[in-house]
Write a protein that holds these residues in place. Structure first.
Motif, PDB file in Angstrom:
ATOM      1  N   LEU A  95      13.156 -15.430  -7.588  1.00 27.16           N
ATOM      2  CA  LEU A  95      12.177 -16.388  -7.088  1.00 27.16           C
ATOM      3  C   LEU A  95      11.269 -16.902  -8.202  1.00 27.16           C
ATOM      4  O   LEU A  95      10.711 -18.002  -8.098  1.00 27.16           O
ATOM      5  N   ALA A  96      11.118 -16.110  -9.268  1.00 25.83           N
ATOM      6  CA  ALA A  96      10.280 -16.545 -10.386  1.00 25.83           C
ATOM      7  C   ALA A  96      10.937 -17.642 -11.203  1.00 25.83           C
ATOM      8  O   ALA A  96      10.247 -18.455 -11.832  1.00 25.83           O
ATOM      9  N   ILE A  97      12.284 -17.696 -11.218  1.00 26.27           N
ATOM     10  CA  ILE A  97      12.988 -18.617 -12.113  1.00 26.27           C
ATOM     11  C   ILE A  97      13.882 -19.625 -11.389  1.00 26.27           C
ATOM     12  O   ILE A  97      14.466 -20.499 -12.029  1.00 26.27           O
ATOM     13  N   THR A  98      14.006 -19.522 -10.055  1.00 31.86           N
ATOM     14  CA  THR A  98      14.930 -20.365  -9.297  1.00 31.86           C
ATOM     15  C   THR A  98      14.214 -20.958  -8.095  1.00 31.86           C
ATOM     16  O   THR A  98      13.367 -20.291  -7.490  1.00 31.86           O
ATOM     17  N   PRO A  99      14.517 -22.202  -7.717  1.00 32.50           N
ATOM     18  CA  PRO A  99      13.908 -22.790  -6.519  1.00 32.50           C
ATOM     19  C   PRO A  99      14.038 -21.875  -5.303  1.00 32.50           C
ATOM     20  O   PRO A  99      15.090 -21.289  -5.051  1.00 32.50           O
ATOM     21  N   ALA A 100      12.942 -21.761  -4.559  1.00 31.06           N
ATOM     22  CA  ALA A 100      12.882 -20.789  -3.464  1.00 31.06           C
ATOM     23  C   ALA A 100      13.956 -21.036  -2.403  1.00 31.06           C
ATOM     24  O   ALA A 100      14.559 -20.097  -1.887  1.00 31.06           O
ATOM     25  N   ALA A 101      14.215 -22.285  -2.058  1.00 38.48           N
ATOM     26  CA  ALA A 101      15.200 -22.580  -1.015  1.00 38.48           C
ATOM     27  C   ALA A 101      16.596 -22.134  -1.431  1.00 38.48           C
ATOM     28  O   ALA A 101      17.381 -21.666  -0.601  1.00 38.48           O
ATOM     29  N   GLN A 102      16.913 -22.260  -2.707  1.00 40.01           N
ATOM     30  CA  GLN A 102      18.223 -21.833  -3.190  1.00 40.01           C
ATOM     31  C   GLN A 102      18.378 -20.320  -3.055  1.00 40.01           C
ATOM     32  O   GLN A 102      19.430 -19.819  -2.647  1.00 40.01           O
ATOM     33  N   VAL A 103      17.319 -19.581  -3.387  1.00 42.34           N
ATOM     34  CA  VAL A 103      17.346 -18.120  -3.273  1.00 42.34           C
ATOM     35  C   VAL A 103      17.517 -17.705  -1.818  1.00 42.34           C
ATOM     36  O   VAL A 103      18.317 -16.823  -1.494  1.00 42.34           O
ATOM     37  N   ILE A 104      16.783 -18.337  -0.905  1.00 43.93           N
ATOM     38  CA  ILE A 104      16.863 -17.994   0.511  1.00 43.93           C
ATOM     39  C   ILE A 104      18.237 -18.323   1.073  1.00 43.93           C
ATOM     40  O   ILE A 104      18.799 -17.566   1.880  1.00 43.93           O
ATOM     41  N   ALA A 105      18.811 -19.446   0.655  1.00 46.70           N
ATOM     42  CA  ALA A 105      20.145 -19.810   1.125  1.00 46.70           C
ATOM     43  C   ALA A 105      21.162 -18.747   0.738  1.00 46.70           C
ATOM     44  O   ALA A 105      22.025 -18.361   1.535  1.00 46.70           O
TER      45      ALA A 105
END
Length: 332
Positions: A95-105
Motif C-alpha cells: 500500500l505504501a508503493i502501489t495504488p490502493a485499489a490495485q492492492v485491494i483488487a
C-alpha cells in the motif's frame, strides 16, 4: 447466479448493511495506511496497528483473566501470528508503493488461495468446477499484476504475497476455532504479532508526531470495527450472500483514493478484478451448496449402527457457528 437466501428479508437487509459497513471500514483502513506510510515506514505503521489493535481486547482479557487465554495449541497460535505478521508487512509495504485499489483488487484472490491451501494442507476435496474457478481467478490476478510486461510492479507481487499469507492464516484459524474461542484467537493474534513487529519497527524507527499517531489509531479502530461488523454480518445472513457486498471495498477504495491522492484505476485492474470477483463468488456459492447438502444428509434417518469410533461433539462444536468461527479477515 443464484445465491442462498437469508433466513428472512429482514435478515438479508441487515446482513447486507452490516457487510457494506464492514467493507467501508476496511476500505478506509487501506486508504489510511497508504496515507500514513508516505511519512512513516510500513513496518513501524504495522507495529502500531498491532499495538493499538490490542486495546479493544483488554476489557475481555481483564474480565476473563489468564484463564481466557488457556490453550493447548500455542504453537498453532504462534504460527497464525507469524503468518499474520507476514501478511501485514507485505500489505503495508504494498500500500505504501502501489495504488490502493490495485492492492485491494489483488486481495480479492483470498477465497481462491484459501481453496488451494485447503486442498493441499487440510486435504479438503476440491472438484473440477472449483478448480476451474481458481484458474480463472489466477488469470485475473495475472492481468492486474502483469508480471511479464513493462508494467510489472513490485507492490502488486507484495499484495499477492500478502494474500497468500492471509489464506494460510485463515487455514490455521479454521483449525483453532475447533477448540478455542474467537476472542482468545484474536487476543493471541495481537499478543504474538505485536512483539514480532517491534524489532523491524525499531530498525526503521522515526518517532511519529501526534497526527501520525492519531491516523494509526484510526487504522486500528477501522480494522477492529470492520472485523466486528464482518462477524455480525455472517451471523445475521448466509455467508455466500453477504460476501457479495464485501466486493464493494474496491469502488469504495477507488473513490477514496481518487479524492485523497488523485489515483485513477486503469482498465486492466477493473478487468482483472472482474474475473477474480466472479471466481470468488462462484467458489462461495459452491461451498454454500455443498454445506447445505451435508446438512441435509445428516438429517436423513438411517438404520446403520452407530460408529463406535466416532468423535463426540465438544461444547464449542455445539455452539452458535458465529461464535465458534471468528469470521476473521486476517487483515492487517
Amino acid at each position: 447466479m443464484v445465491f442462498s437466501r437469508a433466513t428472512s428479508d429482514n435478515a438479508a437487509l441487515t446482513g447486507a448493511l452490516l457487510m457494506i459497513s464492514a467493507a467501508l471500514c476496511f476500505a478506509a483502513m487501506a486508504v489510511l495506511i497508504r496515507y500514513v506510510t508516505r511519512d512513516v515506514h510500513p513496518f513501524e505503521a504495522a507495529f502500531f496497528r498491532n499495538f493499538f489493535g490490542l486495546i479493544p481486547m483488554l476489557p475481555w482479557l481483564f474480565s476473563n483473566g489468564p484463564g481466557g487465554l488457556r490453550t493447548e495449541r500455542f504453537k498453532l497460535h504462534f504460527l497464525r501470528g507469524a503468518l499474520g505478521f507476514g501478511a501485514m508487512s507485505c500489505l503495508f509495504t504494498a500500500l505504501a508503493i502501489t495504488p490502493a485499489a490495485q492492492v485491494i483488487a489483488i486481495n480479492f484472490t483470498l477465497p481462491i488461495l484459501t481453496t488451494v491451501l485447503a486442498a493441499i494442507i487440510v486435504r479438503e476435496t476440491v472438484r473440477a468446477r472449483r478448480w476451474s474457478a481458481v484458474a480463472i481467478g489466477f488469470v485475473g490476478a495475472m492481468i492486474i499484476i502483469r508480471p511479464f510486461g513493462q508494467d510489472f510492479e513490485t507492490g502488486a507481487i507484495l499484495a499477492l504475497l500478502a494474500t497468500l499469507f492471509m489464506a494460510a492464516a485463515m487455514t490455521t484459524v479454521k483449525m483453532l476455532s475447533r477448540t478455542d474461542s474467537a476472542n482468545a484467537i484474536v487476543t493471541w493474534m495481537g499478543l504474538v504479532m505485536t512483539p514480532l513487529s517491534l524489532p523491524p519497527a525499531i530498525y526503521f524507527w522515526e518517532t511519529p508526531n501526534l497526527w501520525q499517531l492519531f491516523v494509526m489509531l484510526l487504522i486500528a479502530i477501522a480494522g477492529t470495527a470492520g472485523q466486528q461488523l464482518l462477524v455480525r454480518a455472517y451471523r445475521t445472513a448466509d455467508q455466500s450472500y453477504v460476501m457479495i457486498f464485501d466486493f464493494l471495498r474496491l469502488p469504495f477504495v477507488a473513490a477514496m483514493a481518487f479524492v485523497m491522492f488523485g489515483e485513477v484505476v486503469d482498465f486492466w485492474t477493473w478487468a482483472g478484478a472482474a474475473l477474480i470477483i466472479g471466481s470468488a463468488l462462484y467458489i462461495a456459492r459452491r461451498e454454500a451448496v455443498l454445506a447445505k447438502r451435508a446438512k441435509t444428509a445428516t438429517r436423513l434417518p438411517t438404520t446403520a449402527p452407530a460408529d463406535p469410533q466416532a468423535i463426540p461433539a465438544t461444547k464449542i462444536d455445539l455452539a452458535d457457528p458465529a461464535t465458534s468461527q471468528t469470521g476473521e479477515k486476517p487483515d492487517a
